[in-house]
Design a protein around this motif. Structure first.
Motif, PDB file in Angstrom:
ATOM      1  N   THR A 161     -36.581 -81.945 -56.711  1.00 37.29           N
ATOM      2  CA  THR A 161     -36.329 -83.352 -56.394  1.00 37.29           C
ATOM      3  C   THR A 161     -36.936 -83.702 -55.043  1.00 37.29           C
ATOM      4  OG1 THR A 161     -34.297 -82.790 -55.238  1.00 37.29           O
ATOM      5  CG2 THR A 161     -34.109 -83.210 -57.594  1.00 37.29           C
ATOM      6  N   GLY A 162     -36.688 -84.917 -54.591  1.00 32.86           N
ATOM      7  CA  GLY A 162     -36.969 -85.264 -53.197  1.00 32.86           C
ATOM      8  C   GLY A 162     -35.820 -84.760 -52.345  1.00 32.86           C
ATOM      9  N   SER A 163     -35.739 -85.246 -51.113  1.00 33.34           N
ATOM     10  CA  SER A 163     -34.651 -84.838 -50.231  1.00 33.34           C
ATOM     11  C   SER A 163     -33.624 -85.955 -50.145  1.00 33.34           C
ATOM     12  CB  SER A 163     -35.192 -84.525 -48.833  1.00 33.34           C
ATOM     13  OG  SER A 163     -34.131 -84.431 -47.904  1.00 33.34           O
ATOM     14  N   ARG A 164     -32.349 -85.570 -50.008  1.00 30.17           N
ATOM     15  CA  ARG A 164     -31.296 -86.563 -49.783  1.00 30.17           C
ATOM     16  C   ARG A 164     -31.343 -87.081 -48.346  1.00 30.17           C
ATOM     17  NH1 ARG A 164     -27.168 -87.826 -53.977  1.00 30.17           N
ATOM     18  NH2 ARG A 164     -27.064 -85.989 -55.306  1.00 30.17           N
TER      19      ARG A 164
ATOM     20  N   ASP B  91     -36.243 -86.438 -60.390  1.00 28.52           N
ATOM     21  CA  ASP B  91     -37.467 -85.644 -60.346  1.00 28.52           C
ATOM     22  C   ASP B  91     -38.633 -86.601 -60.104  1.00 28.52           C
ATOM     23  OD1 ASP B  91     -39.796 -84.284 -60.868  1.00 28.52           O
ATOM     24  OD2 ASP B  91     -39.222 -83.596 -62.870  1.00 28.52           O
ATOM     25  N   PRO B  92     -39.245 -86.521 -58.926  1.00 28.24           N
ATOM     26  CA  PRO B  92     -40.282 -87.501 -58.576  1.00 28.24           C
ATOM     27  C   PRO B  92     -41.544 -87.416 -59.445  1.00 28.24           C
ATOM     28  CG  PRO B  92     -40.122 -85.798 -56.891  1.00 28.24           C
ATOM     29  CD  PRO B  92     -39.004 -85.555 -57.848  1.00 28.24           C
ATOM     30  N   ARG B  93     -41.648 -86.375 -60.247  1.00 28.34           N
ATOM     31  CA  ARG B  93     -42.825 -86.251 -61.116  1.00 28.34           C
ATOM     32  C   ARG B  93     -42.574 -86.870 -62.481  1.00 28.34           C
ATOM     33  NH1 ARG B  93     -46.121 -82.321 -58.259  1.00 28.34           N
ATOM     34  NH2 ARG B  93     -45.761 -83.238 -56.248  1.00 28.34           N
TER      35      ARG B  93
ATOM     36  N   MET C 257     -42.315 -91.471 -50.575  1.00 27.69           N
ATOM     37  CA  MET C 257     -43.502 -91.147 -51.374  1.00 27.69           C
ATOM     38  C   MET C 257     -43.308 -89.819 -52.106  1.00 27.69           C
ATOM     39  SD  MET C 257     -46.853 -92.297 -49.210  1.00 27.69           S
ATOM     40  CE  MET C 257     -46.423 -91.655 -47.601  1.00 27.69           C
ATOM     41  N   GLU C 258     -42.646 -88.872 -51.431  1.00 27.10           N
ATOM     42  CA  GLU C 258     -42.432 -87.568 -52.059  1.00 27.10           C
ATOM     43  C   GLU C 258     -41.246 -87.571 -53.008  1.00 27.10           C
ATOM     44  OE1 GLU C 258     -44.218 -85.053 -48.271  1.00 27.10           O
ATOM     45  OE2 GLU C 258     -42.140 -84.754 -48.834  1.00 27.10           O
ATOM     46  N   GLY C 259     -40.243 -88.390 -52.707  1.00 22.50           N
ATOM     47  CA  GLY C 259     -38.997 -88.338 -53.462  1.00 22.50           C
ATOM     48  C   GLY C 259     -38.848 -89.397 -54.541  1.00 22.50           C
ATOM     49  N   ASP C 260     -39.572 -90.525 -54.390  1.00 22.71           N
ATOM     50  CA  ASP C 260     -39.457 -91.601 -55.383  1.00 22.71           C
ATOM     51  C   ASP C 260     -40.758 -92.415 -55.422  1.00 22.71           C
ATOM     52  OD1 ASP C 260     -38.339 -93.162 -57.343  1.00 22.71           O
ATOM     53  OD2 ASP C 260     -36.923 -94.201 -56.031  1.00 22.71           O
TER      54      ASP C 260
ATOM     55  N   GLU D 258     -50.180 -85.621 -52.696  1.00 26.23           N
ATOM     56  CA  GLU D 258     -50.074 -84.990 -54.003  1.00 26.23           C
ATOM     57  C   GLU D 258     -49.060 -85.726 -54.881  1.00 26.23           C
ATOM     58  OE1 GLU D 258     -49.299 -80.769 -53.519  1.00 26.23           O
ATOM     59  OE2 GLU D 258     -48.638 -80.703 -55.616  1.00 26.23           O
ATOM     60  N   ALA D 259     -47.916 -86.067 -54.298  1.00 24.47           N
ATOM     61  CA  ALA D 259     -46.862 -86.740 -55.065  1.00 24.47           C
ATOM     62  C   ALA D 259     -47.327 -88.115 -55.550  1.00 24.47           C
ATOM     63  CB  ALA D 259     -45.599 -86.880 -54.214  1.00 24.47           C
ATOM     64  N   MET D 260     -47.999 -88.861 -54.686  1.00 22.81           N
ATOM     65  CA  MET D 260     -48.455 -90.196 -55.084  1.00 22.81           C
ATOM     66  C   MET D 260     -49.529 -90.095 -56.163  1.00 22.81           C
ATOM     67  SD  MET D 260     -46.621 -92.580 -53.593  1.00 22.81           S
ATOM     68  CE  MET D 260     -47.422 -93.734 -54.646  1.00 22.81           C
ATOM     69  N   LYS D 261     -50.436 -89.133 -55.999  1.00 20.17           N
ATOM     70  CA  LYS D 261     -51.491 -88.987 -57.008  1.00 20.17           C
ATOM     71  C   LYS D 261     -50.892 -88.648 -58.369  1.00 20.17           C
ATOM     72  CE  LYS D 261     -55.599 -87.882 -54.303  1.00 20.17           C
ATOM     73  NZ  LYS D 261     -56.456 -86.818 -53.750  1.00 20.17           N
ATOM     74  N   ALA D 262     -49.915 -87.739 -58.363  1.00 21.84           N
ATOM     75  CA  ALA D 262     -49.282 -87.345 -59.632  1.00 21.84           C
ATOM     76  C   ALA D 262     -48.569 -88.540 -60.251  1.00 21.84           C
ATOM     77  CB  ALA D 262     -48.303 -86.199 -59.387  1.00 21.84           C
ATOM     78  N   ALA D 263     -47.885 -89.324 -59.434  1.00 21.64           N
ATOM     79  CA  ALA D 263     -47.136 -90.463 -59.954  1.00 21.64           C
ATOM     80  C   ALA D 263     -48.075 -91.546 -60.483  1.00 21.64           C
ATOM     81  CB  ALA D 263     -46.219 -91.028 -58.874  1.00 21.64           C
TER      82      ALA D 263
END
Ligand code: FMN
Ligand code: SF4
Ligand code: FES
Ligand code: FES
Lengths: 518, 162
Positions: free
Chosen positions: A41-44, A113-115, A194-197, A230-235
């Motif tokens: 997941t991302g971080s709380r 899950d941000p992916r 960006m990493e978490g959502d 990486e997270a933004m590209k995947a999303a």
């Protein structure tokens, strides 16, 4: 049934071992024949408890932290048996630090899950866009304006007005640009979301595109954030596959697509016109305004440029309505601010709350003071261009106008805490040095003034003609304030002058060197 | 536990460079994209590539050179075998980063911004990694490390030296 274990993949959690923990959980579970499903997941945002690991239970997700690799065995045991453990933090949603927040923007961060586009949708994602599509541009503009949302990148400009200007501009092409340069020390909210959502940012930008009639967006992410890239590209790929980017998004008549561009280590490129220059492939020289980016932006076309958090606030506003957002806050600062507690702080992390909370509450109560256990002496609010506040100003409420009234700024919402070992001469020198290094070079007061500032403060530190040199620093600051084109040169005086004003004792003339001759 | 990661780059070859440039030249505002791609492949931006980029994008050589030199990220020459970046921004200063940076400098015998004589380690400052609530922070060859203390910085230095 599989035990569902949630482990953050947020960079801050990874930096303190979350990837190793994830591997260890898999290995230990496999060895013991425990069926587990690990979800990253991302971080709380409870950074001092990272890596914070959660497990699904009938009562909700139970949290453990900070978990080290040596704890994995016993934590897994406690998870499987629902037994006690020294690192057990209770049900995550009930942890007071989390519970007392008002998470409108960060509601899903650390949860989903941000992916996974499906996970995003299952947690209310894309409801705002659906409503936006049914409302149409004019009604969206009304909502955004009525929400009172002001740009979260620092300047606090009303987002509705900016969008309206672009909507009214006539052009063959228009652009949406998301400013993810987040260069301010002490800030990490853009990175976390960006990493978490990441779909939230995409949804906000897409909504903006529909509103102003733009079909292409760019998100400019600083190169220091490889995980966010990486997270933004995947999303973006997932959103495209799911029909949420591209032609006729979500089955509507609107089209919008976007791509990631990566910065190259220049702080000034967070300034919007410098960012546009950089996106166009040039040196990040700040442009004179007018013309505004809303009229002549990227490639000379009308452009909405907003901070990550500004776009990320949009889906809530459209899903729940402008009033639901505007009901939070104080004065002209409406809604919530994701505040970032950083530096020498016991309970650092991301705290989203309505405007109006005082600096003292944030630092002492929520932040729990310093992790060194020494008294808090100074806090810098708003990044390298923000003022240093002493304890005497801890009653200042978190609000754009209240901070401005005390010669400070909230900027992007970062708070950096220093204990009593801080030497404010060093901090003032650093502010000038940072400006000198990062200046785009276009104006003399910024480029030359900051270099002179460093030299002069160094003289003060060496005890040379302190009174005269202090006056010279103040002079330089005034020249920079009034003679600089952008806020890098224009606001560097804030940290410097606040250090001089509130911590004058650090700058007192050194005892004369005569003593040495004794 | 973590395996030592060895960044591995190609040595400069004009045809390879031309390929990389051609791959990205079609995008709008491609200069930074291409410079990043070149550096990713070769570990730095070879001087010979600058006129090639200029030609592909229909820009002057001076323009591309200007872009190349404006941004802190782009390297003129290869870095050491490992790159250790220490965050030197305010939150990390507040958390004790100054002393740790000095310690790393002393251990490696170079100041920030330099490479050890044996070309093993390049030590660099970086201004905020967004890990400001788990400060002080560092990055070793792309790997992030938070909550640095003397023990951790010593381990990082040792790892980088290998
Ligand atoms: C030197 C400098 C650096 C800046 N850095 C950022 C940044 O990293 N992120 C950001 O969103 N805005 C930054 N800004 C503010 C932008 O110029 C601009 O106001 C903002 O992107 C507008 O978006 P907003 O209205 O959503 O805040 C910076 C401004 C200056 C002068
Ligand atoms: S104030 Fe500094 S950074 Fe801003 S435009 Fe002038 S020289 Fe460039
Ligand atoms: S460009 Fe305005 S002061 Fe130099
Ligand atoms: S100031 Fe060092 S990570 Fe942000």
């Amino acid at each position: 049934m599989n035990m569902k274990i949630f482990i953050p993949r947020d960079a801050a959690a990874v930096a303190v071992g979350a990837d190793d923990i994830a591997v260890a959980f898999e290995q230990v579970a496999a060895k013991r024949g425990l069926p587990v499903e690990i979800i990253r997941t991302g971080s709380r945002g409870l950074c001092w408890l990272e890596p914070m690991i959660e497990v699904a239970t009938p009562k909700g997700r139970a949290a453990f932290g900070p978990v080290g690799t040596e704890d994995v065995n016993s934590v897994l045991e406690a998870m499987a048996s629902n037994g006690p453990h020294a690192l057990r933090l209770g049900i995550a949603d009930e942890i007071p630090w989390l519970k007392r927040q008002t998470r409108l923007t960060f509601a899903r961060c650390g949860v989903i899950d941000p992916r996974s586009l499906d996970d995003y949708r299952a947690h209310g994602g894309y409801k705002g866009l659906e409503r936006a599509v049914s409302l149409g541009p004019d009604a969206i503009l009304n909502e955004v304006t009525a929400s009172g949302l002001r740009g979260r990148g620092g300047a606090g400009f009303p987002t509705g007005i900016k969008w309206k200007t672009v909507a009214q501009a006539k052009a063959d092409r228009k652009f949406i640009v998301c400013n993810a340069d987040e260069g301010d020390s002490g800030t990490f909210a853009d990175r976390m979301i960006m990493e978490g959502d990441p779909f939230l940012v995409i949804e906000g930008m897409t909504t903006s595109g529909i509103t102003v009639g733009a079909t292409k967006g760019y998100i400019y992410i600083r190169s220091e954030y490889p995980h966010a890239v990486e997270a933004m590209k995947a999303a973006i790929s997932a959103a495209r596959r799911g029909g949420y980017l591209g032609d006729k998004i979500g089955g509507s008549t609107y089209s919008f697509d976007m791509e990631v561009r990566v910065g190259a280590g220049a702080y000034v490129c967070g300034e919007e016109t410098s960012l546009l220059e950089s996106l166009e492939g040039r040196r990040g020289l700040v442009r004179a305004k007018p013309p505004l980016p809303a009229h002549h932006g990227l490639f000379g076309k009308p452009t909405v440029i907003n901070n990550v958090l500004s776009f990320a606030a949009i889906p809530f506003i459209l899903t729940e309505g402008a009033k639901a957002y505007a009901d939070f806050g104080m004065g002209r600062s409406r809604g919530t601010m994701p505040i970032q507690l950083a530096g020498n702080i016991r309970q650092g992390g991301l705290f989203e709350t309505a405007f109006g909370v005082t600096l003292g509450e944030l630092v002492d109560d929520i932040g729990g003071g310093t992790f060194t256990g020494r008294p808090v002496r100074a806090v810098q609010v708003g990044g390298p261009l923000g003022a240093y506040f002493p304890r005497a100003l801890f009653d200042t409420p978190f609000d754009y106008e209240a901070f401005a009234a005390r010669d400070g700024l909230i900027g992007h919402g970062g708070i950096v805490v220093f204990d009593d070992s801080v030497d404010m001469r060093k901090q003032a020198r650093f502010a000038m040095e940072f400006c000198a290094v990062e200046s785009c070079g276009k104006c003399t007061p910024c480029r030359i003034g900051s270099t002179r500032g460093v030299e002069t403060i160094e003289k003060i530190i060496r005890g040379e003609r302190v009174t005269e040199n202090l006056a010279l620093v103040e002079d330089l600051c005034n020249t920079m304030k009034f003679g600089s084109l952008c806020a890098l040169g224009g606001f560097t005086p804030y940290p410097v002058l606040s250090a001089l004003k509130h911590f004058r004792e650090d700058f007192a003339p050194a005892p004369t060197t005569l003593q040495a001759a004794e | 536990m973590t395996a030592v990661y060895e960044p591995c780059y190609d040595s400069w070859e004009e045809t390879r460079g031309a390929e990389i440039i051609a791959e990205h030249a079609g995008q709008e505002g491609a200069t930074l994209v291409i410079l990043h791609a070149l550096q990713e492949a070769f570990g730095y931006v070879p001087e010979a590539a600058i006129p090639m980029v200029a030609q592909a994008l229909n820009l002057s050589r001076a323009e591309v050179h200007g872009v190349f030199t404006f941004y802190h990220d782009f390297r003129h020459k290869p870095a050491g075998r490992h790159v250790l970046k220490l965050c030197r921004a305010e939150a990390c200063q507040a958390a004790g980063g100054d002393a740790l940076a000095a310690r790393a400098e002393a251990k490696l015998g170079v100041s920030l911004g330099n490479t050890t004589a044996d070309d093993r380690v390049t030590l660099e400052p970086i201004y905020c990694l967004g890990l400001c609530a788990t400060a002080p922070s560092a990055m070793l060859d792309g790997r992030l490390i938070g909550r640095l203390d003397e023990k951790r910085i010593d381990a990082l230095v040792a790892e980088a030296r290998r």
